[in-house]
Design a protein around this motif. Structure first.
Motif, mmCIF file in Angstrom:
data_model
loop_
_atom_site.group_PDB
_atom_site.id
_atom_site.type_symbol
_atom_site.label_atom_id
_atom_site.label_comp_id
_atom_site.label_asym_id
_atom_site.label_seq_id
_atom_site.Cartn_x
_atom_site.Cartn_y
_atom_site.Cartn_z
ATOM 1 N N TYR A 131 33.715 30.810 37.072
ATOM 2 C CA TYR A 131 33.652 32.240 37.374
ATOM 3 C C TYR A 131 34.575 32.567 38.552
ATOM 4 N N GLU A 132 34.563 31.728 39.587
ATOM 5 C CA GLU A 132 35.432 31.970 40.737
ATOM 6 C C GLU A 132 36.903 31.894 40.339
ATOM 7 N N LEU A 133 37.230 30.979 39.425
ATOM 8 C CA LEU A 133 38.617 30.889 38.951
ATOM 9 C C LEU A 133 39.025 32.146 38.193
ATOM 10 N N GLU A 134 38.108 32.677 37.398
ATOM 11 C CA GLU A 134 38.401 33.935 36.693
ATOM 12 C C GLU A 134 38.691 35.047 37.696
ATOM 13 N N GLN A 135 37.893 35.112 38.743
ATOM 14 C CA GLN A 135 38.056 36.161 39.748
ATOM 15 C C GLN A 135 39.329 35.970 40.584
ATOM 16 N N ALA A 136 39.803 34.730 40.658
ATOM 17 C CA ALA A 136 40.984 34.436 41.482
ATOM 18 C C ALA A 136 42.288 34.628 40.724
ATOM 19 N N ALA A 137 42.209 35.256 39.547
ATOM 20 C CA ALA A 137 43.412 35.423 38.731
ATOM 21 C C ALA A 137 44.301 36.562 39.226
ATOM 22 N N GLY A 138 43.786 37.392 40.101
ATOM 23 C CA GLY A 138 44.550 38.545 40.562
ATOM 24 C C GLY A 138 45.617 38.195 41.587
ATOM 25 N N PRO A 139 46.453 39.164 41.904
ATOM 26 C CA PRO A 139 47.525 38.952 42.895
ATOM 27 C C PRO A 139 46.960 38.608 44.268
ATOM 28 N N GLY A 140 47.668 37.722 44.973
ATOM 29 C CA GLY A 140 47.261 37.339 46.312
ATOM 30 C C GLY A 140 46.168 36.301 46.363
ATOM 31 N N GLN A 141 45.767 35.776 45.193
ATOM 32 C CA GLN A 141 44.664 34.818 45.132
ATOM 33 C C GLN A 141 45.124 33.393 44.807
ATOM 34 N N GLU A 142 46.426 33.146 44.840
ATOM 35 C CA GLU A 142 46.963 31.861 44.403
ATOM 36 C C GLU A 142 46.393 30.681 45.198
ATOM 37 N N LEU A 143 46.344 30.790 46.506
ATOM 38 C CA LEU A 143 45.844 29.677 47.319
ATOM 39 C C LEU A 143 44.369 29.412 47.050
ATOM 40 N N TYR A 144 43.596 30.486 46.886
ATOM 41 C CA TYR A 144 42.174 30.308 46.616
ATOM 42 C C TYR A 144 41.969 29.690 45.228
ATOM 43 N N ALA A 145 42.773 30.131 44.256
ATOM 44 C CA ALA A 145 42.674 29.576 42.902
ATOM 45 C C ALA A 145 42.956 28.072 42.926
#
Length: 283
Positions: A131-145
């Motif tokens: 679920y967190e990976l799905e949410q991290a798909a947006g811009p600016g989330q690369e490091l968190y993904a």
């Protein structure tokens, strides 16, 4: 999805997570493969997976690892409805995240078909991270993904060493698939040879017309088309190992280089040379 036909490879992606439900209309996914790795997680319900001539029955909590280029197909399980999550990632992405440890993590995909059964706490943690990976798909989330992806792969590696007993290979969902499953195994182990319908039918003590008809009925693809995809699947693996186009053509039993190039382009949309340059840009 359609119940017949062959799906062209799904374009490679660096990282993609999809979670969705399915119903009887999804009964027989087209035979397909990817230029990326796939982690398939059965959240609820069940599903039959066919890969390399073997059926595996996945139940809720089961996870399946599929290597890039592996042909596979999905069938309805005993429950008509269910939910599954799928994570795709490229080898390049994994190597960027894990660097020196990349080969160890890729070992999770060793073998044609790997399955792991998660216990309840592992299932909850897996769902949380997906679920967190799905949410991290947006811009600016690369490091968190990358952080979440790395955490999930390391957990899977650890769980694979101490996990619950793996689901056993299942009998086919229908008797008509029994012989075809054996044929698929035979074709893969002989894919470097010149495979002819008449010769393979003789190996399985059936007539060529029966094999041709039952193969199309079970797989949704003709015998010849399946062999061509199997050979091109292998061709890509060999090209990635920096073998020349001519060497690959000869190794896979094509009559001529022209024939190999024509089949390769009909399946991938580009010539072997162009494909190789795309995937190995330094050439």
């Amino acid at each position: 999805m359609s119940n017949a036909g062959f799906s062209q490879e799904i374009p490679a992606r660096r990282l993609d997570v999809q979670c969705n439900g399915y119903d009887p209309s999804s009964n027989m996914e087209r035979t397909h493969y990817h230029d990326c790795f796939e982690v398939y997680y059965q959240i609820s319900g069940d599903r039959y997976l066919l890969s390399n001539g073997k059926f595996t029955h996945l139940e809720a909590g089961d996870m399946l690892w599929i290597k890039s280029f592996d042909l596979h197909q999905s069938f309805q399980g005993q429950a008509p409805n269910g939910i599954r999550a799928v994570m795709y990632f490229s080898e390049e992405y994994l190597r960027e995240v894990f660097q020196d440890r990349a080969d160890e993590l890729l070992a999770l995909f060793t073998g044609p078909f790997r399955v792991m059964r998660l216990d309840s706490p592992q299932q909850r943690k897996t769902l949380e991270l997906l679920y967190e990976l799905e949410q991290a798909a947006g811009p600016g989330q690369e490091l968190y993904a990358r952080f979440v992806f790395g955490q999930l792969l390391l957990l899977l590696e650890s769980w694979s060493k101490t996990g619950l007993p793996l689901p056993q290979e299942s009998p086919s969902i229908d008797p008509k698939y029994d012989r075809i499953a054996g044929v698929l195994t035979y074709l893969k182990s002989h894919r470097s040879e010149k495979l002819r319908l008449e010769e393979v039918a003789k190996e399985f003590f059936v007539t060529p017309s029966y094999l041709s008809r039952s193969f199309k009925e079970c797989m949704g693809i003709t015998f010849v088309s399946y062999i061509n995809h199997l050979k091109i699947q292998r061709a890509k693996e060999l090209l990635c190992r920096e073998k020349s186009v001519t060497q690959v053509s000869m190794e896979l039993g094509f009559d001529t280089l022209t024939h190999f190039e024509r089949v390769f382009k009909s399946i991938t949309g580009m010539s072997p040379t162009a494909w190789k340059k795309q995937w190995i840009p330094t050439l």
